[in-house]
Design a protein around this motif. Sequence first.
Motif, PDB file in Angstrom:
ATOM      1  N   GLN A 429       0.798  -1.218   0.000  1.00 43.94           N
ATOM      2  CA  GLN A 429       0.000   0.000   0.000  1.00 43.94           C
ATOM      3  C   GLN A 429       0.835   1.275   0.000  1.00 43.94           C
ATOM      4  O   GLN A 429       0.533   2.218  -0.734  1.00 43.94           O
ATOM      5  CB  GLN A 429      -0.896   0.049   1.249  1.00 43.94           C
ATOM      6  CG  GLN A 429      -2.038  -0.930   1.286  1.00 43.94           C
ATOM      7  CD  GLN A 429      -2.930  -0.649   2.476  1.00 43.94           C
ATOM      8  OE1 GLN A 429      -3.696   0.318   2.478  1.00 43.94           O
ATOM      9  NE2 GLN A 429      -2.825  -1.476   3.505  1.00 43.94           N
ATOM     10  N   HIS A 430       1.859   1.326   0.854  1.00 41.73           N
ATOM     11  CA  HIS A 430       2.519   2.601   1.143  1.00 41.73           C
ATOM     12  C   HIS A 430       4.013   2.546   0.880  1.00 41.73           C
ATOM     13  O   HIS A 430       4.608   1.471   0.717  1.00 41.73           O
ATOM     14  CB  HIS A 430       2.257   3.011   2.595  1.00 41.73           C
ATOM     15  CG  HIS A 430       0.815   3.279   2.882  1.00 41.73           C
ATOM     16  ND1 HIS A 430       0.143   4.363   2.365  1.00 41.73           N
ATOM     17  CD2 HIS A 430      -0.098   2.592   3.627  1.00 41.73           C
ATOM     18  CE1 HIS A 430      -1.119   4.338   2.788  1.00 41.73           C
ATOM     19  NE2 HIS A 430      -1.289   3.271   3.545  1.00 41.73           N
ATOM     20  N   TYR A 442      -0.839  -4.848   2.557  1.00 44.78           N
ATOM     21  CA  TYR A 442      -1.478  -4.826   1.245  1.00 44.78           C
ATOM     22  C   TYR A 442      -2.975  -4.532   1.379  1.00 44.78           C
ATOM     23  O   TYR A 442      -3.549  -4.655   2.454  1.00 44.78           O
ATOM     24  CB  TYR A 442      -1.336  -6.185   0.551  1.00 44.78           C
ATOM     25  CG  TYR A 442       0.023  -6.825   0.670  1.00 44.78           C
ATOM     26  CD1 TYR A 442       0.967  -6.691  -0.332  1.00 44.78           C
ATOM     27  CD2 TYR A 442       0.360  -7.585   1.796  1.00 44.78           C
ATOM     28  CE1 TYR A 442       2.214  -7.300  -0.236  1.00 44.78           C
ATOM     29  CE2 TYR A 442       1.608  -8.184   1.909  1.00 44.78           C
ATOM     30  CZ  TYR A 442       2.534  -8.041   0.892  1.00 44.78           C
ATOM     31  OH  TYR A 442       3.770  -8.631   0.992  1.00 44.78           O
ATOM     32  N   CYS A 443      -3.606  -4.207   0.239  1.00 47.97           N
ATOM     33  CA  CYS A 443      -5.067  -4.086   0.246  1.00 47.97           C
ATOM     34  C   CYS A 443      -5.634  -4.485  -1.108  1.00 47.97           C
ATOM     35  O   CYS A 443      -4.957  -4.397  -2.146  1.00 47.97           O
ATOM     36  CB  CYS A 443      -5.528  -2.682   0.633  1.00 47.97           C
ATOM     37  SG  CYS A 443      -5.177  -1.414  -0.591  1.00 47.97           S
ATOM     38  N   THR A 444      -6.871  -4.930  -1.085  1.00 44.75           N
ATOM     39  CA  THR A 444      -7.574  -5.336  -2.297  1.00 44.75           C
ATOM     40  C   THR A 444      -7.741  -4.161  -3.251  1.00 44.75           C
ATOM     41  O   THR A 444      -7.615  -4.309  -4.476  1.00 44.75           O
ATOM     42  CB  THR A 444      -8.942  -5.932  -1.930  1.00 44.75           C
ATOM     43  OG1 THR A 444      -8.722  -7.187  -1.267  1.00 44.75           O
ATOM     44  CG2 THR A 444      -9.811  -6.170  -3.145  1.00 44.75           C
ATOM     45  N   ASN A 491     -10.261  -6.824   2.569  1.00 41.94           N
ATOM     46  CA  ASN A 491      -9.503  -5.717   1.985  1.00 41.94           C
ATOM     47  C   ASN A 491      -8.064  -5.668   2.480  1.00 41.94           C
ATOM     48  O   ASN A 491      -7.132  -5.727   1.697  1.00 41.94           O
ATOM     49  CB  ASN A 491     -10.210  -4.385   2.263  1.00 41.94           C
ATOM     50  CG  ASN A 491      -9.660  -3.253   1.404  1.00 41.94           C
ATOM     51  OD1 ASN A 491      -8.966  -3.482   0.423  1.00 41.94           O
ATOM     52  ND2 ASN A 491      -9.977  -2.013   1.775  1.00 41.94           N
ATOM     53  N   PHE A 492      -7.852  -5.607   3.790  1.00 45.12           N
ATOM     54  CA  PHE A 492      -6.513  -5.352   4.317  1.00 45.12           C
ATOM     55  C   PHE A 492      -5.813  -6.630   4.782  1.00 45.12           C
ATOM     56  O   PHE A 492      -6.382  -7.437   5.508  1.00 45.12           O
ATOM     57  CB  PHE A 492      -6.589  -4.359   5.479  1.00 45.12           C
ATOM     58  CG  PHE A 492      -7.093  -3.008   5.052  1.00 45.12           C
ATOM     59  CD1 PHE A 492      -6.324  -2.187   4.259  1.00 45.12           C
ATOM     60  CD2 PHE A 492      -8.364  -2.582   5.434  1.00 45.12           C
ATOM     61  CE1 PHE A 492      -6.796  -0.940   3.852  1.00 45.12           C
ATOM     62  CE2 PHE A 492      -8.836  -1.350   5.032  1.00 45.12           C
ATOM     63  CZ  PHE A 492      -8.060  -0.527   4.239  1.00 45.12           C
ATOM     64  N   MET A 493      -4.560  -6.764   4.310  1.00 45.43           N
ATOM     65  CA  MET A 493      -3.713  -7.887   4.714  1.00 45.43           C
ATOM     66  C   MET A 493      -2.407  -7.331   5.260  1.00 45.43           C
ATOM     67  O   MET A 493      -1.802  -6.432   4.675  1.00 45.43           O
ATOM     68  CB  MET A 493      -3.423  -8.805   3.515  1.00 45.43           C
ATOM     69  CG  MET A 493      -2.434  -9.929   3.821  1.00 45.43           C
ATOM     70  SD  MET A 493      -1.865 -10.800   2.346  1.00 45.43           S
ATOM     71  CE  MET A 493      -3.177 -11.991   2.151  1.00 45.43           C
ATOM     72  N   SER A 494      -1.949  -7.875   6.398  1.00 48.57           N
ATOM     73  CA  SER A 494      -0.678  -7.452   6.969  1.00 48.57           C
ATOM     74  C   SER A 494       0.477  -8.027   6.157  1.00 48.57           C
ATOM     75  O   SER A 494       0.293  -8.942   5.337  1.00 48.57           O
ATOM     76  CB  SER A 494      -0.579  -7.924   8.420  1.00 48.57           C
ATOM     77  OG  SER A 494      -0.554  -9.346   8.464  1.00 48.57           O
ATOM     78  N   TYR A 495       1.684  -7.496   6.405  1.00 48.88           N
ATOM     79  CA  TYR A 495       2.838  -7.958   5.646  1.00 48.88           C
ATOM     80  C   TYR A 495       3.131  -9.434   5.891  1.00 48.88           C
ATOM     81  O   TYR A 495       3.684 -10.116   5.023  1.00 48.88           O
ATOM     82  CB  TYR A 495       4.069  -7.105   5.985  1.00 48.88           C
ATOM     83  CG  TYR A 495       5.259  -7.463   5.144  1.00 48.88           C
ATOM     84  CD1 TYR A 495       5.277  -7.193   3.778  1.00 48.88           C
ATOM     85  CD2 TYR A 495       6.357  -8.111   5.702  1.00 48.88           C
ATOM     86  CE1 TYR A 495       6.358  -7.544   2.983  1.00 48.88           C
ATOM     87  CE2 TYR A 495       7.449  -8.463   4.919  1.00 48.88           C
ATOM     88  CZ  TYR A 495       7.439  -8.183   3.561  1.00 48.88           C
ATOM     89  OH  TYR A 495       8.505  -8.539   2.768  1.00 48.88           O
ATOM     90  N   GLU A 501      -9.324  -8.538   8.537  1.00 48.27           N
ATOM     91  CA  GLU A 501     -10.785  -8.470   8.593  1.00 48.27           C
ATOM     92  C   GLU A 501     -11.340  -9.632   7.786  1.00 48.27           C
ATOM     93  O   GLU A 501     -10.674 -10.163   6.904  1.00 48.27           O
ATOM     94  CB  GLU A 501     -11.281  -7.141   8.013  1.00 48.27           C
ATOM     95  CG  GLU A 501     -10.858  -6.982   6.556  1.00 48.27           C
ATOM     96  CD  GLU A 501     -10.923  -5.564   6.030  1.00 48.27           C
ATOM     97  OE1 GLU A 501     -11.424  -4.692   6.746  1.00 48.27           O
ATOM     98  OE2 GLU A 501     -10.475  -5.339   4.891  1.00 48.27           O
ATOM     99  N   GLU A 502     -12.542 -10.028   8.083  1.00 47.81           N
ATOM    100  CA  GLU A 502     -13.202 -11.085   7.322  1.00 47.81           C
ATOM    101  C   GLU A 502     -14.032 -10.525   6.184  1.00 47.81           C
ATOM    102  O   GLU A 502     -14.421 -11.244   5.271  1.00 47.81           O
ATOM    103  CB  GLU A 502     -14.086 -11.933   8.248  1.00 47.81           C
ATOM    104  CG  GLU A 502     -13.293 -12.877   9.134  1.00 47.81           C
ATOM    105  CD  GLU A 502     -12.357 -13.772   8.331  1.00 47.81           C
ATOM    106  OE1 GLU A 502     -12.838 -14.440   7.392  1.00 47.81           O
ATOM    107  OE2 GLU A 502     -11.138 -13.786   8.614  1.00 47.81           O
TER     108      GLU A 502
END
Length: 776
Positions: A429-430, A442-444, A491-495, A501-502
């Motif tokens: 993401q950043h 990361y994000c979808t 949407n959000f996944m950690s490194y 989130e589900e």
Amino acid sequence: MKHMTVYRSGPDSIALIGNYLPRQCGIATFATDLLRALADEKPEADCWAMVMNDVPEGYDYPPEVKFELTYKNLSDYRLAADFLNMNQVDVVCLQHEFGIFGGEQGSHILDLIGKLRMPVVTTLHTVLKEPNRAQKTIMQRICSLSDRIVVLSRRAIDLLHDVYGTPKEKIAFIPHGIPDVPFVDPNYYKDQFGVEGKRVILTFGLLSPDKGIEYMIEAMPRIVDRFPDTVYIVLGATHPNIRREQGESYRLSLQRKAREIGVGDHLIFHNRFVDIKELCEFLGAADIYVTPYLKKEQIVSGTLSYALGTGKAVVSTPYWYAEEMLDEGRGRIVPFRDPEALANEIIDLLSNEVERHAIRKRAYTYCRGMLWKEVARQYLELFTSVMLERERGPHVAFAPPTLSEGRQEMPQVKLDHLIRLTDNVGILQHARYIVPDRYHGYCTDDNARALIVTMLAQDILPESEKLRNLACIYLAFLNHAFNEASGCFRNFMSYDRRWLEERGSDDSHGRAIWGLGKTVELSKDDNLLGAALILFRKALPQVLEFQAPRSCAFAIVGIDAYLHRFPGDSEVRRILERLAGRLLRMYRKNAEDDWPWLEDILTYANGKIPHAMLLAGRLLKNDEMVEAALKSLKWLVDIQTGRKGHFVPMGNLGWYRKGGDRARFDQQPLEALHMIEACEQAHITTGDRFWLNFAQTCLEWYLGRNDLNEPLYDYSTGGCCDGLTSGGPNRNQGAESTLAWLLSLLKLSRISEAAVESNVLREVSEADAQRVSDGS
């Protein structure tokens, strides 16, 4: 008179445009042989090549190559035209074949030759009898812009005149060139290739499925039964384009067939691209040369020319060039896809040495006028002739286009920072400045946008394998993000690859549908298409639960893209209709004359809403929806235009509430992207160039035409700053901003290409109308 004297002596500088060795293709071989023959025939002239690259790294060209173009990059063609004009080249010789130039049906080349001030002589390597509209239009325009058209067979003269309306006096026939080799007994070279004492049948050229070699293999059992000492040599590498897409599957299928029917010991494959010296030696060793090609419309064949020029007895299928060249007893013709007929003719020729020798002698004698030395002389005479015609006609001075006359120049698409942000999971993401920041993962949203970038870049960048690998990464992320249990995207996944989130937001789900739909629409890879299609269908039902307008809009854009590929899918169409209906009802409920908007506040991704309504309104033929979208979009343009005519995106520090003050900062790159996409659709809907001009204004926001006169795009990295704050650009170059920039640039590049093609269509239509008027 001074200029006339110079022109009578012929050109002092000749530039050839096309492909060139060591690139492996027939056009490259022809162009290289022609240019070197011209240089040999007129050594005092400066003969050089301008070449097309189909791979990012180019090729290890010889010194006579002075200018290289990336074939998909339109701006390269414009620079090439300037290079030719400023170097005061006397004549340009264009080698035209469909597939070697960028744009629809190779339309980019029109931008190059249309700007030249010197004579253009174009050699046509393909003349289609039944072209589609775009092919016909491009060909007509090339013929119009060229001072003379060279064809390599006499049949092409009538085709050009009858199908494309080209005046016969503008067409010149110059045969395909051949090397000068002696008429020798085939046994002279056979020991060199380990076939001494054998009867040799040869086919050579770049291997592809349209060559029909499988039918010659099927003929071999009968031939071997009659002449057990026969071998069939298939000489040539697999065509690079075929190898990239299919690997060696065709060659391997031929080898399997030979083994299955018991003639594996009588076939020799040489999987390599040979130079002219070795090729002539292979030809010298052949008793019979075969071209079992499958396409009747083939108007020229360099391999057939070479074979006849070395005095080979030829057996061929009846494609156009073979019918012309093998006429009057210079070879044998057999029906297409007929192994029995191939076997009959070859057996007859092998059985009758006197007849075979007579055919060889007729072919060799006929081709003496096709030697490269003679062909070069004819080209030089033609060059001199068109230069004299230009000298006698009105003087054409070179005038570089002014800013108002020329098309807006744009930066080249550069994926460096996109690749820097991408690992084997997805796009991060950043970034801290340009360094990927793994802390936020990361994000979808970003992976969906990145997937669209790879789809749009297919027609602009040559890195097809790199783009496919990136697309696989982003599509794999979306696939993993989809929660089968809920039918929603996370949407959000950690490194460390943990989902945070589900279930993600409706916006993120809508953006995923957008990315998948564009992949279904644009993918040229069936594997990517299949994977995207499955995921799209799984994820689509959830969009019916959307209520937020932007979520609906993202989904509509993706569904519309899907329907471009599968317009008959009525179920998906009904989903689009329901979502679009929600937007229209919201607009009816909230819009007023001084606030033509479906909410009481302007926030983010505002342009996406009229964009979606325009797409849906046009698809559903809903005039009210189209009118509402255009009214909303014009209002967005008005309130986001600064006093100097520049784009001022809605600031995210407070947004703009009805009756309140609008926030000036922070300005986000995504706002420029969504306005560009909406304006493109408005132009398609209305034909009003106002919308394209504003789309260009939005792109210029990235480049420094903004409130602070500060560029956000970083030419050195290919990244984009994360926004424009009151204190200047946010120097972090994260995924969202970089993807917004890339999508904006790719969209404007496609718009520019479409404008070129539209101008071509218009000019040809006007020319057709003028011809009709003149005729009446």
